[in-house]
Design an enzyme around this catalytic site. Structure first.
Site, short mmCIF file in Angstrom:
data_model
loop_
_atom_site.label_atom_id
_atom_site.label_comp_id
_atom_site.label_asym_id
_atom_site.label_seq_id
_atom_site.Cartn_x
_atom_site.Cartn_y
_atom_site.Cartn_z
N GLU A 73 0.87 -1.18 0.00
CA GLU A 73 0.00 0.00 0.00
C GLU A 73 0.90 1.22 0.00
OE1 GLU A 73 -1.96 -0.52 3.68
OE2 GLU A 73 -2.98 -2.32 2.98
N LYS A 75 2.15 4.71 1.61
CA LYS A 75 2.23 5.22 2.98
C LYS A 75 1.66 6.64 2.95
CE LYS A 75 5.31 5.36 6.95
NZ LYS A 75 4.84 6.60 7.51
N ASP A 91 0.52 10.20 4.09
CA ASP A 91 1.12 11.13 5.05
C ASP A 91 0.03 11.99 5.68
OD1 ASP A 91 3.04 12.35 6.48
OD2 ASP A 91 3.81 13.59 4.86
N TYR A 147 -6.39 -0.95 7.80
CA TYR A 147 -6.05 -2.03 8.73
C TYR A 147 -7.30 -2.40 9.52
CZ TYR A 147 -2.70 -4.41 11.92
OH TYR A 147 -1.98 -5.31 12.64
N LYS A 189 10.62 4.36 2.21
CA LYS A 189 10.33 5.79 2.04
C LYS A 189 10.99 6.32 0.78
CE LYS A 189 9.58 7.50 6.50
NZ LYS A 189 9.12 8.76 6.96
N CYS A 221 6.75 49.23 -3.52
CA CYS A 221 5.75 48.33 -4.10
C CYS A 221 5.99 48.21 -5.61
CB CYS A 221 4.35 48.87 -3.83
SG CYS A 221 3.07 47.90 -4.65
N CYS A 270 2.83 50.05 -7.35
CA CYS A 270 2.45 51.46 -7.22
C CYS A 270 3.58 52.31 -6.65
CB CYS A 270 1.19 51.60 -6.37
SG CYS A 270 1.48 51.27 -4.63
N CYS A 326 2.39 46.73 1.31
CA CYS A 326 2.24 48.01 0.64
C CYS A 326 1.09 48.72 1.34
CB CYS A 326 1.89 47.80 -0.83
SG CYS A 326 1.34 49.34 -1.59
N CYS A 348 -3.41 51.21 -4.69
CA CYS A 348 -2.55 50.19 -5.28
C CYS A 348 -3.44 49.21 -6.09
CB CYS A 348 -1.80 49.47 -4.16
SG CYS A 348 -0.69 48.20 -4.74
S1 IVH Z 1 -0.06 -0.08 8.66
C1 IVH Z 1 1.45 -2.10 12.64
N1 IVH Z 1 -0.49 1.10 6.39
O1 IVH Z 1 2.52 4.96 9.07
C2 IVH Z 1 1.49 -1.30 11.43
N2 IVH Z 1 0.36 2.41 8.18
O2 IVH Z 1 5.03 4.30 10.81
C3 IVH Z 1 0.24 -0.56 11.19
N3 IVH Z 1 0.66 4.76 7.63
O3 IVH Z 1 1.38 5.30 12.30
C4 IVH Z 1 0.38 0.49 10.21
N4 IVH Z 1 -0.04 4.65 5.56
O4 IVH Z 1 -0.10 6.24 10.55
C5 IVH Z 1 -0.06 1.25 7.66
N5 IVH Z 1 -0.95 2.02 4.31
C6 IVH Z 1 -0.54 2.16 5.57
C7 IVH Z 1 -0.12 3.41 6.08
C8 IVH Z 1 0.33 3.49 7.41
C9 IVH Z 1 0.41 5.45 6.50
C10 IVH Z 1 1.23 5.39 8.87
C11 IVH Z 1 0.47 5.04 10.11
C12 IVH Z 1 1.49 4.60 11.11
C13 IVH Z 1 2.78 4.91 10.45
C14 IVH Z 1 3.75 3.82 10.74
#
Ligand code: IVH
Length: 674
Positions: free
Chosen positions: A114, A116, A118, A227, A312, A406, A409, A424, A430
């Site tokens: 999946e 990650k 943010d 999850y 990452k 500015c 103007c 300004c 302006c």
């Molecule tokens: S699974 C036990 N899946 O990443 C593991 N986490 O460093 C459960 N996060 O605090 C996490 N996308 O907030 C999982 N597709 C994803 C995620 C994800 C972002 C974040 C989550 C967690 C942090 C882990």
């Protein structure tokens, strides 16, 4: 209305609202407008207020918030919220794979990948099919109970309709602010003179911790679920994800099952650039062993699972030449320096410009014109300059000297104590400030004059026909015919739009006049608290501080606005033009659309109604009430002792004059004689 009727309507409304919500989040489709959707919600709330016994805690009315949480309760997580081990290296990822293989003694296994996301992680607790708690991660062991705020997130189901769902389960996911919402919010902040928020993640996090859930509701947060925990009978993570989809959680469709680490690496490569097009920031990929029994066997270290890892992405950074710096002047006079770059390709797009925020930032970076600078796409859509490639600095570069006048103007710039931006101060002379104020005034959330576009404003200003919002109300057909491409029809259309704006409610007018730091929400609160522009203008600094949402910054700004003679004159002119400068106390609930698109002026004394009553009936049935007779008016409702000049004017302009009785006929759908 009987309780039974109310119950039936509440059920119907709930089903309708849930249907449209799901359509939006699951299929990204809409069948009704935002306005119609809000009307359904409003009606539901009205019924629930009248029949409180029928209100349930999973009603979609929860989505609009309204709960104030002074302090969030700390709650323990049932299962600790662990973090993930992470890596930036493909080699380490292969080492992770080797550890997994070893831990499973050579047994075959698959991965589930999946992105990650943010955002802010959230734990959602369901009991007997209902969402009972939403808790932030906190320190992983205990977090904050933010249930009221979580309930406003429309993509989080309040109720699971699947009868076979387990009695207790937990869903983990990531709350985020979609990039488009974040950009819109920042535009709105700039528009009222507030500084931009730095990035979507922190904004989402701050929003989730706000005390007033009604404001959280307006922020349009979203949540990706990733999850499923608890007694649910699933054997793989994949099945858990499908279960979440079936229960109508918002699951990002970007996941993929991978047979081996090579497929995982392909997945990572695939999303490296494409993730730019997703609705939220992502900073990597989460790789999970798919089978739950294998997850159990691999177990956990003290901090993180051995069955998952986060890869990452390195923030992409390129180096390019800084050709020059230009300076933009906003509506509030704030100056924003912009780096003009040698075009360069970065994560899928060509970057030519980057915001430099303010003079401090330029000094911090020690920028020289001609420098090679590093450009990154951070948490924002707009790229940013993160540093200078000093190795490439030559003698031909020149240190940046920040402008002191500015660019529009030529007025000497000022700096307000405690603020990073230069301003300004030529507020009324302006050009971008003047045009900006008019653009702010006509926008949808303000006076909503959609027949006027920014280009028309530009032309009206260039021809010196409009120099302030009040000038709009003096425009004539002849004025508009002077504009490029304007014919009688388009000109009348603009005049109509301006005329109709006179019915815009006071709270929107208050927002439209553009008091610094007074956004839409604050304007609504001020309007409700002070009730009229005169009372607001007369309020002292201390009295202003008593109003909800008003702190020192806003109180000072409101006082400064009304103390300025130029603004006082402008307000007087807007009042004369017939804008709404008092609150309409009664919340209007639409009863029908029978008078939709029809405008009325009420004049004289009536047998069966007070004038305010008539006004309310017109509004309730979709019509508009204006104060002055004009050529665009549809009906003059004439009572006894109506002023003769009004009648004369109406007759001259061919406006239909109707009696009280004829008005009643009109309400029944009959056309009065013309
Ligand atoms: S699974 C036990 N899946 O990443 C593991 N986490 O460093 C459960 N996060 O605090 C996490 N996308 O907030 C999982 N597709 C994803 C995620 C994800 C972002 C974040 C989550 C967690 C942090 C882990």
């Amino acid at each position: 209305m009987t309780v039974e009727q109310a119950r039936k309507e509440i059920q119907e409304l709930t089903a309708k609202i849930n249907y449209h919500n799901e359509l939006y989040y699951q299929q990204h489709r809409t069948e009704i407008s935002d306005y119609e959707f809000d009307q359904l919600l409003k009606r539901l709330i009205k019924l629930e207020t009248d029949f409180p016994q029928l209100k349930t805690d999973d009603s979609p009315s929860q989505r609009v918030g309204g709960t104030i949480t002074k302090e969030f309760k700390t709650v323990y997580h049932q299962y600790p919220m662990l973090s993930l081990g992470n890596t930036y290296s493909r080699q380490e990822l292969k080492e992770f794979d080797t550890r997994v293989a070893k831990g499973l003694d050579g047994e075959p296994y698959e991965y589930f990948c999946e992105l990650k996301f943010d955002g802010v992680s959230i734990s959602l607790i369901y009991e007997n099919g209902r969402l009972v708690r939403g808790v932030t991660r906190g320190d992983g062991v205990r977090g904050d109970d933010v249930t009221a705020n979580v309930k406003t997130i429309r993509s989080i189901p309040l109720r699971i309709h699947d009868k076979s769902a387990p009695a207790n389960f937990e869903v983990r996911g990531e709350v985020f602010m979609p990039k488009t919402v974040f950009e819109q919010l920042n535009k709105e902040r700039e528009d009222i003179g507030e500084e931009r928020y730095a990035n979507a993640r922190n904004t989402a996090s701050g929003t989730l911790k706000m005390q007033d859930s009604a404001i959280v509701a307006q922020r349009r947060l979203d949540c990706f679920a990733y999850y499923l925990l608890g007694d649910e009978d699933v054997e793989t993570h994949e099945q858990g994800i499908h279960q979440l989809e079936k229960w109508k959680f918002h699951v990002s469709p970007t996941y993929r099952k991978c047979k081996n680490i090579q497929e995982v690496l392909n997945y990572i490569a695939y999303w490296e650039d494409k993730r730019e097009n997703l609705p939220l920031e992502t900073d990597g990929v989460v790789v999970k062993v798919n089978r739950l029994d294998q997850q159990d066997r691999l177990g956990f270290t003290a901090k993180s699972p051995r069955w998952a890892i986060a890869y990452k992405y390195k923030a992409q950074s390129v180096s390019t030449r800084l050709n020059s710096i230009t300076y933009q002047v906003g509506r509030t006079g704030a100056i924003t320096p912009v780096a003009e770059l040698e075009p360069v390709f970065l994560s899928g797009t060509t970057v030519k410009r980057a915001s430099l925020h303010n003079a401090n930032e330029i000094a911090r970076l020690d920028l020289h014109i001609g420098d090679y600078v590093f450009v990154e796409k951070g948490g924002e859509i707009i790229p940013k300059v993160t540093g200078v490639d000093l190795a490439k600095r030559t003698k031909n570069t020149t240190p940046v000297t920040y402008i002191d006048r500015c660019p529009e103007c030529n007025t000497k710039l000022i700096r307000i104590e405690g603020e990073a931006a230069h301003y300004c101060p030529n507020v009324n002379g302006c050009p971008p400030q003047i045009k900006g104020r008019i653009e702010h005034f006509i926008q949808r959330k303000a006076m909503d004059i959609d027949s006027l576009g920014f280009r028309t404003i530009e032309q009206l200003y260039d021809l010196q026909l409009v120099k302030s919002p009040a000038d709009l109300y003096d425009l004539t057909l002849n004025d508009l015919l002077k504009l490029d491409g304007f014919k009688e029809k388009s000109a009348r259309n603009v005049l109509n739009g301006i005329e109709q704006s006179k019915a815009t409610p006071f709270e929107s007018v208050l927002f439209a006049i553009g008091i610094r730091y007074v956004g839409k929400t604050v304007a609504e609160k001020l309007a409700r608290y002070f009730k009229s522009i005169d009372k607001l203008a007369a309020a002292s600094y201390d009295e202003l501080l008593q109003a909800p949402e008003v702190g020192e910054k806003i109180a000072l700004s409101v006082r400064q606005f009304f103390d300025n003679p130029e603004n006082q004159r402008e307000i007087e002119r807007l009042k004369k033009a017939g804008l709404q400068v008092e609150i309409n106390e009664k919340e209007i609930v639409r009863e029908s659309d029978i008078l939709a698109n029809k405008s009325f002026v009420i004049s004289g004394i009536f047998q069966h109604y007070e004038r305010d009553q008539l006004k309310e009936i017109i509004l309730k049935n979709g019509g508009r009430v204006l104060s002055a007779v004009s050529g665009k008016l549809d009906y003059l409702v004439a009572g006894e002792n109506m002023g003769p000049s009004k009648r004369e004017k109406a007759e001259k302009l061919g406006v239909t004059i109707i009696s009280e009785n004829e008005f009643e006929e009109l309400l029944k759908g009959k056309q009065p004689p013309t």
